[in-house]
Design a protein around this motif. Structure first.
Motif, PDB file in Angstrom:
ATOM      1  N   ASP A  10      17.953 -27.330 -52.526  1.00 53.64           N
ATOM      2  CA  ASP A  10      19.233 -28.041 -52.573  1.00 53.64           C
ATOM      3  C   ASP A  10      19.513 -28.779 -51.265  1.00 53.64           C
ATOM      4  OD1 ASP A  10      19.803 -27.234 -55.168  1.00 53.64           O
ATOM      5  OD2 ASP A  10      20.938 -25.484 -54.524  1.00 53.64           O
ATOM      6  N   LEU A  11      19.214 -28.141 -50.147  1.00 48.44           N
ATOM      7  CA  LEU A  11      19.435 -28.794 -48.853  1.00 48.44           C
ATOM      8  C   LEU A  11      18.497 -29.983 -48.667  1.00 48.44           C
ATOM      9  CD1 LEU A  11      19.977 -25.596 -46.696  1.00 48.44           C
ATOM     10  CD2 LEU A  11      21.705 -27.336 -47.249  1.00 48.44           C
ATOM     11  N   ASP A  12      17.234 -29.840 -49.054  1.00 45.71           N
ATOM     12  CA  ASP A  12      16.297 -30.963 -49.001  1.00 45.71           C
ATOM     13  C   ASP A  12      16.771 -32.099 -49.895  1.00 45.71           C
ATOM     14  OD1 ASP A  12      14.674 -29.501 -47.287  1.00 45.71           O
ATOM     15  OD2 ASP A  12      13.204 -28.959 -48.847  1.00 45.71           O
ATOM     16  N   GLY A  23      21.745 -32.520 -40.842  1.00 45.12           N
ATOM     17  CA  GLY A  23      20.932 -31.321 -40.725  1.00 45.12           C
ATOM     18  C   GLY A  23      21.351 -30.280 -41.738  1.00 45.12           C
ATOM     19  N   ASP A  24      20.446 -29.351 -42.007  1.00 42.52           N
ATOM     20  CA  ASP A  24      20.699 -28.348 -43.036  1.00 42.52           C
ATOM     21  C   ASP A  24      21.929 -27.493 -42.748  1.00 42.52           C
ATOM     22  OD1 ASP A  24      18.552 -29.252 -44.468  1.00 42.52           O
ATOM     23  OD2 ASP A  24      17.218 -27.602 -43.903  1.00 42.52           O
ATOM     24  N   LEU A  25      22.096 -27.069 -41.512  1.00 44.92           N
ATOM     25  CA  LEU A  25      23.236 -26.214 -41.194  1.00 44.92           C
ATOM     26  C   LEU A  25      24.547 -26.958 -41.430  1.00 44.92           C
ATOM     27  CD1 LEU A  25      24.418 -23.585 -40.182  1.00 44.92           C
ATOM     28  CD2 LEU A  25      24.198 -24.453 -37.842  1.00 44.92           C
ATOM     29  N   ALA A  28      25.073 -27.459 -45.175  1.00 43.80           N
ATOM     30  CA  ALA A  28      25.443 -26.201 -45.844  1.00 43.80           C
ATOM     31  C   ALA A  28      26.904 -25.849 -45.581  1.00 43.80           C
ATOM     32  CB  ALA A  28      24.541 -25.067 -45.383  1.00 43.80           C
ATOM     33  N   LEU A  29      27.406 -26.245 -44.434  1.00 46.86           N
ATOM     34  CA  LEU A  29      28.786 -25.905 -44.078  1.00 46.86           C
ATOM     35  C   LEU A  29      29.813 -26.888 -44.622  1.00 46.86           C
ATOM     36  CD1 LEU A  29      28.277 -24.765 -40.376  1.00 46.86           C
ATOM     37  CD2 LEU A  29      28.725 -23.313 -42.366  1.00 46.86           C
ATOM     38  N   GLY A  33      29.886 -30.710 -52.524  1.00 48.59           N
ATOM     39  CA  GLY A  33      29.022 -30.747 -53.701  1.00 48.59           C
ATOM     40  C   GLY A  33      28.044 -29.589 -53.728  1.00 48.59           C
ATOM     41  N   LEU A  34      27.467 -29.263 -52.573  1.00 49.09           N
ATOM     42  CA  LEU A  34      26.571 -28.111 -52.493  1.00 49.09           C
ATOM     43  C   LEU A  34      27.319 -26.814 -52.772  1.00 49.09           C
ATOM     44  CD1 LEU A  34      24.386 -28.950 -49.358  1.00 49.09           C
ATOM     45  CD2 LEU A  34      23.648 -28.889 -51.747  1.00 49.09           C
TER      46      LEU A  34
END
Length: 194
Positions: A10-12, A23-25, A28-29, A33-34
């Motif tokens: 999902d992050l990719d 960036g992923d962090l 994610a924060l 949508g994620l």
């Protein structure tokens, strides 16, 4: 697929679909949508196991936090991405394939008050523009694109472009597809993407 591999995918996918993703962090924060997708995966599991009350409570709490309403009964494939997200509504019997992207204000809604399949089926690789409404138990074929603010109430074959209210359907030419670049910088096969 393991939980960690799903989160990584999902992050990719967020970086692939959003050039503003850093960036992923951070993603994610801050990517609502994620958050909505991750919450939906949990509420959907509860729903199919019969814990419908807790599933609905979780989905409504997620709606409160993100502005994105996904009914726990909706079926969603892999690498689903919601850009910006505010105002997205996905109904109970909606089915969404892999590699689908929705922009803000999209409704995948019903058009009948009956207890049967009443929401759309969205094929793999479909892109739905901001504010579009896709209504009823219709099917949108793979690799199609729905324009912003379009209202779609009829089936569309694969490789279609749907524009207007009511939406008019035309075939999507190969040169109208946009290749996506994955996080490693490789251009994905255009036939598998929008």
């Amino acid at each position: 697929m393991s939980l960690l591999r799903t989160i990584k995918e999902d992050l990719d996918n967020a970086r692939t679909h959003d050039p503003a993703a850093r960036g992923d962090l951070e993603n994610a924060l801050v990517y609502s949508g994620l958050h909505a997708i991750w919450s939906h995966r949990i509420s959907h599991r509860l729903w199919v196991r019969g814990a419908k009350g807790p599933a609905r409570i979780l989905s409504q709490f997620t709606r409160f936090l993100t502005g994105i309403e996904i009914h726990p009964g909706a079926t969603i494939g892999r690498r689903f991405f919601i850009d910006h997200g505010m105002g997205v509504v996905i109904g109970e019997t909606a089915e969404i394939g892999d590699d689908v992207m929705l922009y803000h204000g999209v409704t995948l809604g019903g058009s009948e008050l009956v207890q049967r399949k009443r929401h759309p089926t969205i094929g793999d690789g479909v892109m739905v523009g901001a504010g579009a409404k896709v209504l009823g138990p219709i099917t949108i074929g793979a690799r199609s694109a729905i324009g912003a603010n379009s209202v779609v109430t009829k089936d569309a074959p694969a490789d279609s472009i749907l524009i207007g209210a009511p939406a008019k359907v035309r075939h999507r030419k190969a040169e109208e597809r946009t290749p996506l670049v994955d996080p490693a910088g490789y251009v994905n096969d255009m036939q598998n993407n929008i």
